[in-house]
Design a protein around this motif. Structure first.
Motif, PDB file in Angstrom:
ATOM      1  N   LEU A  76       0.827  -1.215   0.000  1.00  0.00           N
ATOM      2  CA  LEU A  76       0.000   0.000   0.000  1.00  0.00           C
ATOM      3  C   LEU A  76       0.861   1.264   0.000  1.00  0.00           C
ATOM      4  N   TYR A  77       2.067   1.141  -0.548  1.00  0.00           N
ATOM      5  CA  TYR A  77       2.972   2.300  -0.599  1.00  0.00           C
ATOM      6  C   TYR A  77       2.386   3.410  -1.475  1.00  0.00           C
ATOM      7  N   GLY A  78       1.806   3.054  -2.601  1.00  0.00           N
ATOM      8  CA  GLY A  78       1.201   4.054  -3.492  1.00  0.00           C
ATOM      9  C   GLY A  78       0.029   4.769  -2.841  1.00  0.00           C
ATOM     10  N   ALA A  79      -0.802   4.005  -2.120  1.00  0.00           N
ATOM     11  CA  ALA A  79      -1.940   4.606  -1.423  1.00  0.00           C
ATOM     12  C   ALA A  79      -1.459   5.569  -0.344  1.00  0.00           C
ATOM     13  N   LYS A  80      -0.346   5.216   0.308  1.00  0.00           N
ATOM     14  CA  LYS A  80       0.211   6.094   1.340  1.00  0.00           C
ATOM     15  C   LYS A  80       0.684   7.413   0.736  1.00  0.00           C
ATOM     16  N   LEU A  81       1.321   7.351  -0.422  1.00  0.00           N
ATOM     17  CA  LEU A  81       1.781   8.574  -1.089  1.00  0.00           C
ATOM     18  C   LEU A  81       0.608   9.484  -1.446  1.00  0.00           C
ATOM     19  N   ILE A  82      -0.491   8.874  -1.892  1.00  0.00           N
ATOM     20  CA  ILE A  82      -1.679   9.663  -2.227  1.00  0.00           C
ATOM     21  C   ILE A  82      -2.243  10.327  -0.966  1.00  0.00           C
ATOM     22  N   ALA A  83      -2.379   9.562   0.111  1.00  0.00           N
ATOM     23  CA  ALA A  83      -2.951  10.095   1.354  1.00  0.00           C
ATOM     24  C   ALA A  83      -2.105  11.226   1.919  1.00  0.00           C
ATOM     25  N   GLN A  84      -0.794  11.126   1.767  1.00  0.00           N
ATOM     26  CA  GLN A  84       0.097  12.151   2.315  1.00  0.00           C
ATOM     27  C   GLN A  84      -0.030  13.491   1.599  1.00  0.00           C
ATOM     28  N   ARG A  85      -0.624  13.508   0.447  1.00  0.00           N
ATOM     29  CA  ARG A  85      -0.808  14.754  -0.295  1.00  0.00           C
ATOM     30  C   ARG A  85      -1.970  15.584   0.249  1.00  0.00           C
ATOM     31  N   PHE A  86      -2.821  14.958   1.034  1.00  0.00           N
ATOM     32  CA  PHE A  86      -4.011  15.644   1.531  1.00  0.00           C
ATOM     33  C   PHE A  86      -3.754  16.284   2.890  1.00  0.00           C
ATOM     34  N   GLU A  87      -4.628  17.214   3.246  1.00  0.00           N
ATOM     35  CA  GLU A  87      -4.518  17.870   4.551  1.00  0.00           C
ATOM     36  C   GLU A  87      -4.760  16.857   5.672  1.00  0.00           C
ATOM     37  N   VAL A  88      -3.958  16.935   6.708  1.00  0.00           N
ATOM     38  CA  VAL A  88      -4.082  16.012   7.838  1.00  0.00           C
ATOM     39  C   VAL A  88      -4.897  16.684   8.941  1.00  0.00           C
ATOM     40  N   GLN A  89      -6.058  16.128   9.216  1.00  0.00           N
ATOM     41  CA  GLN A  89      -6.929  16.653  10.270  1.00  0.00           C
ATOM     42  C   GLN A  89      -6.473  16.131  11.636  1.00  0.00           C
ATOM     43  N   ASN A  90      -6.553  16.978  12.640  1.00  0.00           N
ATOM     44  CA  ASN A  90      -6.180  16.559  13.989  1.00  0.00           C
ATOM     45  C   ASN A  90      -7.229  15.606  14.553  1.00  0.00           C
ATOM     46  N   CYS A  91      -6.759  14.495  15.085  1.00  0.00           N
ATOM     47  CA  CYS A  91      -7.646  13.549  15.748  1.00  0.00           C
ATOM     48  C   CYS A  91      -7.220  13.435  17.209  1.00  0.00           C
ATOM     49  N   SER A  92      -7.932  12.665  17.973  1.00  0.00           N
ATOM     50  CA  SER A  92      -7.657  12.543  19.416  1.00  0.00           C
ATOM     51  C   SER A  92      -6.767  11.348  19.746  1.00  0.00           C
ATOM     52  N   HIS A  93      -6.031  10.850  18.751  1.00  0.00           N
ATOM     53  CA  HIS A  93      -5.218   9.641  18.961  1.00  0.00           C
ATOM     54  C   HIS A  93      -3.734   9.909  18.727  1.00  0.00           C
ATOM     55  N   HIS A  94      -3.242  11.054  19.222  1.00  0.00           N
ATOM     56  CA  HIS A  94      -1.849  11.431  18.983  1.00  0.00           C
ATOM     57  C   HIS A  94      -0.875  10.412  19.568  1.00  0.00           C
ATOM     58  N   LYS A  95      -1.095  10.041  20.812  1.00  0.00           N
ATOM     59  CA  LYS A  95      -0.155   9.149  21.487  1.00  0.00           C
ATOM     60  C   LYS A  95      -0.415   7.683  21.177  1.00  0.00           C
ATOM     61  N   ASN A  96      -1.691   7.338  20.991  1.00  0.00           N
ATOM     62  CA  ASN A  96      -2.056   5.938  20.743  1.00  0.00           C
ATOM     63  C   ASN A  96      -2.884   5.835  19.463  1.00  0.00           C
ATOM     64  N   PRO A  97      -2.218   5.710  18.311  1.00  0.00           N
ATOM     65  CA  PRO A  97      -2.947   5.607  17.046  1.00  0.00           C
ATOM     66  C   PRO A  97      -3.880   4.400  17.016  1.00  0.00           C
ATOM     67  N   VAL A  98      -5.017   4.573  16.344  1.00  0.00           N
ATOM     68  CA  VAL A  98      -5.986   3.483  16.183  1.00  0.00           C
ATOM     69  C   VAL A  98      -6.104   3.165  14.697  1.00  0.00           C
ATOM     70  N   SER A  99      -6.943   2.218  14.356  1.00  0.00           N
ATOM     71  CA  SER A  99      -7.135   1.878  12.952  1.00  0.00           C
ATOM     72  C   SER A  99      -7.752   3.052  12.201  1.00  0.00           C
ATOM     73  N   GLY A 100      -7.548   3.076  10.901  1.00  0.00           N
ATOM     74  CA  GLY A 100      -8.088   4.165  10.089  1.00  0.00           C
ATOM     75  C   GLY A 100      -9.598   4.266  10.180  1.00  0.00           C
ATOM     76  N   SER A 101     -10.281   3.130  10.173  1.00  0.00           N
ATOM     77  CA  SER A 101     -11.746   3.148  10.231  1.00  0.00           C
ATOM     78  C   SER A 101     -12.235   3.690  11.578  1.00  0.00           C
ATOM     79  N   ALA A 102     -11.594   3.269  12.678  1.00  0.00           N
ATOM     80  CA  ALA A 102     -11.986   3.764  14.005  1.00  0.00           C
ATOM     81  C   ALA A 102     -11.731   5.258  14.125  1.00  0.00           C
ATOM     82  N   CYS A 103     -10.649   5.713  13.536  1.00  0.00           N
ATOM     83  CA  CYS A 103     -10.312   7.132  13.605  1.00  0.00           C
ATOM     84  C   CYS A 103     -11.331   7.977  12.834  1.00  0.00           C
ATOM     85  N   LEU A 104     -11.659   7.563  11.613  1.00  0.00           N
ATOM     86  CA  LEU A 104     -12.622   8.330  10.814  1.00  0.00           C
ATOM     87  C   LEU A 104     -13.987   8.333  11.484  1.00  0.00           C
TER      88      LEU A 104
END
Length: 234
Positions: A76-104
């Motif tokens: 999923l390296y290509g998908a990661k490059l695409i995602a990194q081009r977008f604005e990163v919204q602040n979430c409440s999981h700074h110290k303990n990241p969760v899955s992408g679906s749980a975060c959204l």
């Protein structure tokens, strides 16, 4: 086919604009599955999505989504490059990241106050999003982006609003503040007090009682006069 799809999207966008106050630029939260599907189907999200939504779009993701893509490695390296081009919204999981679906999903809690769209290919996440009113859902099918029709939960929510049975949470506080600012709260209290003072006996009913008393009082005096006349005649 493209014209029909565009009309379909325009109708759905009208529903969200009118009932949930969605405005440009539309904020779209994308997860790794959507980015991967766009890469595989050669879809230029940044160029094509605004035209499909008929308005400016702000593409966003979260740190948790990017962390998840990084953990999945080269696949999923290509998908990661695409995602990194977008604005990163602040979430409440700074110290303990969760899955992408749980975060959204956490980003659209409490009535989706920031008016996010969710763009995902994750069926489980899609089902959870549909259980919440007022969240537009985007996915990719047959090499095209599709805006899902409003969920039954969103339709039921709007029906309650139209019958004045429900006030959205984000509007309750603004209504209270507006009433206090305009002094409507005091006026309502004064009106209630005036209604209480207006109570009391009906003056018309009192008058009727007095008339009856006078009539009753006249009857015995008339009888006395008749008796006196009889005595005199005798």
């Amino acid at each position: 086919m493209g014209v029909t799809r565009q009309k379909h999207a325009k109708k759905i966008m009208g529903f969200y604009k009118h009932n949930f106050q969605f405005r440009e630029p539309f904020q779209v939260l994308l997860d790794g599955t959507f980015c991967q599907a766009a890469l595989r189907n050669k879809i230029q999200i940044r160029e094509q999505l605004p035209g499909y939504l008929d308005g400016a779009a702000q593409l966003c993701t979260t740190r948790c989504v990017i962390k998840e893509l990084e953990s999945l490695g080269k696949a999923l390296y290509g998908a990661k490059l695409i995602a990194q081009r977008f604005e990163v919204q602040n979430c409440s999981h700074h110290k303990n990241p969760v899955s992408g679906s749980a975060c959204l999903l956490s980003m659209v809690e409490d009535g989706n106050p920031h008016h996010f769209f969710i763009a995902t290919q994750d069926q489980e996440l899609s089902n959870k999003v549909k259980r919440k009113p007022g969240i537009p859902l985007l996915f990719i099918i047959q090499n095209t982006m599709v805006l899902d029709k409003p969920s039954p939960k969103s339709l039921a929510f709007v029906q309650k609003l139209q019958t004045n049975q429900l006030v959205p949470e984000y509007q309750k506080q603004s209504i209270v503040e507006l009433k206090e600012k305009e002094g409507l709260v005091k006026q309502e209290g004064e009106k209630r007090r005036k209604r209480k003072r207006a109570g009391g006996p009906n003056p018309l009913s009192c008058l009727k009682k007095k008339k009856k008393k006078t009539q009753e009082g006249q009857e015995p005096s008339a009888e006395k006069k008749k008796r006196r006349k009889r005595k005199r005649n005798r």
